[in-house]
Design an enzyme around this catalytic site. Sequence first.
Site, PDB file in Angstrom:
ATOM      1  N   LYS A 218       0.846  -1.194   0.000  1.00  0.00           N
ATOM      2  CA  LYS A 218       0.000   0.000   0.000  1.00  0.00           C
ATOM      3  C   LYS A 218       0.886   1.251   0.000  1.00  0.00           C
ATOM      4  CE  LYS A 218      -3.971  -1.723   2.661  1.00  0.00           C
ATOM      5  NZ  LYS A 218      -4.957  -1.552   1.574  1.00  0.00           N
TER       6      LYS A 218
ATOM      7  N   ARG B 196     -10.537 -11.172   1.634  1.00  0.00           N
ATOM      8  CA  ARG B 196     -11.430 -12.173   1.062  1.00  0.00           C
ATOM      9  C   ARG B 196     -10.799 -13.565   1.093  1.00  0.00           C
ATOM     10  NH1 ARG B 196     -11.805  -8.853  -4.393  1.00  0.00           N
ATOM     11  NH2 ARG B 196     -11.319  -7.230  -2.879  1.00  0.00           N
TER      12      ARG B 196
HETATM   13  N1  BES Z   1      -8.215  -3.545   4.291  1.00  0.00           N
HETATM   14  C1  BES Z   1      -8.325  -3.121   2.951  1.00  0.00           C
HETATM   15  C2  BES Z   1      -9.578  -2.310   2.689  1.00  0.00           C
HETATM   16  C3  BES Z   1      -9.683  -0.980   3.374  1.00  0.00           C
HETATM   17  C4  BES Z   1      -9.288   0.162   2.712  1.00  0.00           C
HETATM   18  C5  BES Z   1     -10.207  -0.872   4.634  1.00  0.00           C
HETATM   19  C6  BES Z   1      -9.399   1.382   3.336  1.00  0.00           C
HETATM   20  C7  BES Z   1     -10.308   0.353   5.258  1.00  0.00           C
HETATM   21  C8  BES Z   1      -9.913   1.487   4.594  1.00  0.00           C
HETATM   22  C9  BES Z   1      -8.349  -4.336   2.023  1.00  0.00           C
HETATM   23  O1  BES Z   1      -7.592  -5.411   2.418  1.00  0.00           O
HETATM   24  C10 BES Z   1      -7.798  -3.895   0.708  1.00  0.00           C
HETATM   25  O2  BES Z   1      -6.658  -3.552   0.664  1.00  0.00           O
HETATM   26  N2  BES Z   1      -8.626  -3.904  -0.326  1.00  0.00           N
HETATM   27  C11 BES Z   1      -8.210  -3.506  -1.614  1.00  0.00           C
HETATM   28  C12 BES Z   1      -8.776  -4.477  -2.602  1.00  0.00           C
HETATM   29  C13 BES Z   1      -8.229  -4.307  -3.999  1.00  0.00           C
HETATM   30  C14 BES Z   1      -6.755  -4.663  -4.031  1.00  0.00           C
HETATM   31  C15 BES Z   1      -9.022  -5.180  -4.931  1.00  0.00           C
HETATM   32  C16 BES Z   1      -8.734  -2.109  -1.879  1.00  0.00           C
HETATM   33  O3  BES Z   1      -9.848  -1.795  -1.444  1.00  0.00           O
HETATM   34  O4  BES Z   1      -8.012  -1.316  -2.443  1.00  0.00           O
HETATM   35 MN    MN Z   2      -5.557  -5.250   1.800  1.00  0.00          MN
END
Ligand code: BES
Ligand code: MN
Length: 504
Positions: free
Chosen positions: A279, A353
């Site tokens: 990230k 997921r």
């Molecule tokens: N934990 C994150 C989602 C999230 C983002 C929670 C911001 C709280 C605040 C999750 O694991 C994630 O990173 N999701 C990705 C999915 C994508 C790679 C398909 C996302 O939402 O960017």
């Molecule tokens: Mn994630």
Amino acid sequence: MKVEVKQGSPAAFRGEAMVVCHFEDSRKLAGAALELDRQSGGMIGDLIRRGDFTGKPAQVSVVYTRGALPVYRILLLGLGKKKEFDLEKARRGFSKAARSVRELGLAEFAICLDPVPGSPGLEDMTEAAVEGVLLGLYRFTQFKTAEENGPREVRKLVLLASDEQAARRMRAAAAAAGIVSRAVCYARDLVSTPSNEMTPTDMARRAKEAAVSKKVRLTTLGNREMQKLGMHALLAVARGSMEPARFIILEYAGGRRGERPYVIVGKGLTFDSGGISLKPPDKMEEMKADMSGGAAVLAVIKAAAELGLPLNLVGLVPATENLPGGRAYKPGDVLRSMSGQTIEVISTDAEGRLILADALTYAGRFKPRAVIDLATLTGACVIALGEDVIGMMGNDAGLKDGLRKAAGETGEKLWELPIWDDYAELIKSDVADMKNTGGRAGGAITAAVFLGKFVGDTPWVHLDIAGPAWLSKEKPYIPRGASAVGVRLLLRFLRDQAAKKRGK
Ligand code: BES
Ligand code: MN
Ligand code: ZN
């Protein structure tokens, strides 16, 4: 904080402060306000006539009684217009009043619930008052040195009841609301605790606090057990970290033996760096809250057992970190999930997921009456619905209606997104049964569709809490940071199911 219900007349109450309610559109003073006004030679009426206090929602005015009454201060609390009044306004108002009491540096105060509007009734008003106060006063101070803590804690709340019969009804309601509110604060504590002190192992240890009676059984699976079960989707996520994953199982037997349980599943990512699909650094610290769903599950089981709900419940929390270590799973990897279905990893940041896939498969063992999962799953859900809203997706209309109704009562905002078959196209893989991302469009939905592949025909609802789990700005009875969203929602839902059962 201690909560007490006492029978007595407000005009005779002796203490530092007492909260007295007033509706914006009541032309005349009524109930306790009227009695206190008379006893004090018009102190309350004066404020209203001069327009200093109008009674608009959550307005608080402090009146010093200067010997006219045994109580030192009256905190006049506005409840807004009668027609627009609801429990959410009540919670917000009582929270504001409690914060004023804390600002004044007082150790205790009383709330007078007279006059109670015809609807909501006395029990609901009592619950709203206790929730507003306990939730509104919550602070996470564990890592602050004492001097920096700000105003000292309010230690006691007294709820004044007009007679013994009212007191009895209020006592039961206050006790229930105390259990629910403390569960919310427990979940907020777990979420606020930084990931260096809230590893999967720590989380499993804290889960013991949810095993409050003999009716709750806690089991924790480690690496070896998960290997045996074939939870390779969950184990893959854990591989980039030195911290071992844990699979937390809490079983509460409040119903008949053999009765099908409700299974609640919570995402327990104690820290989500994104893994190899790292990230960006901005706000990454907030990813300690990626176990908000798991924390909510522990809190719900704890409170359900304390409430003695006549239901069987199972709480499942797959807990792991997601880090880019040398043994980390990588984009392109293909994982064999516990269900036997294979998954191509496109992004290691779509890890939630993956761990939920194995948890949902495991849930099937309990022959659930329904499965509800809570997860900070997608940023896409926040884009779709905003920061305040839970995204709801699922395969069962009755279950969805029940949750919608519960959310209406607790003030947690929830909105449904569709999971039409067409979306499944987006997660088709060339090399495996599915891939773990479906692109940017409809990202919250494709995540839910992915999860759906692991629930079969069981009635199921997925709640994406990525937005409301962590607040960047405080709300009336939720401080900035961990909100513990979903805890009150699920408890309201489960209490409604229990009431239905009793009614049968
Ligand atoms: N934990 C994150 C989602 C999230 C983002 C929670 C911001 C709280 C605040 C999750 O694991 C994630 O990173 N999701 C990705 C999915 C994508 C790679 C398909 C996302 O939402 O960017
Ligand atoms: Mn994630
Ligand atoms: Zn995540």
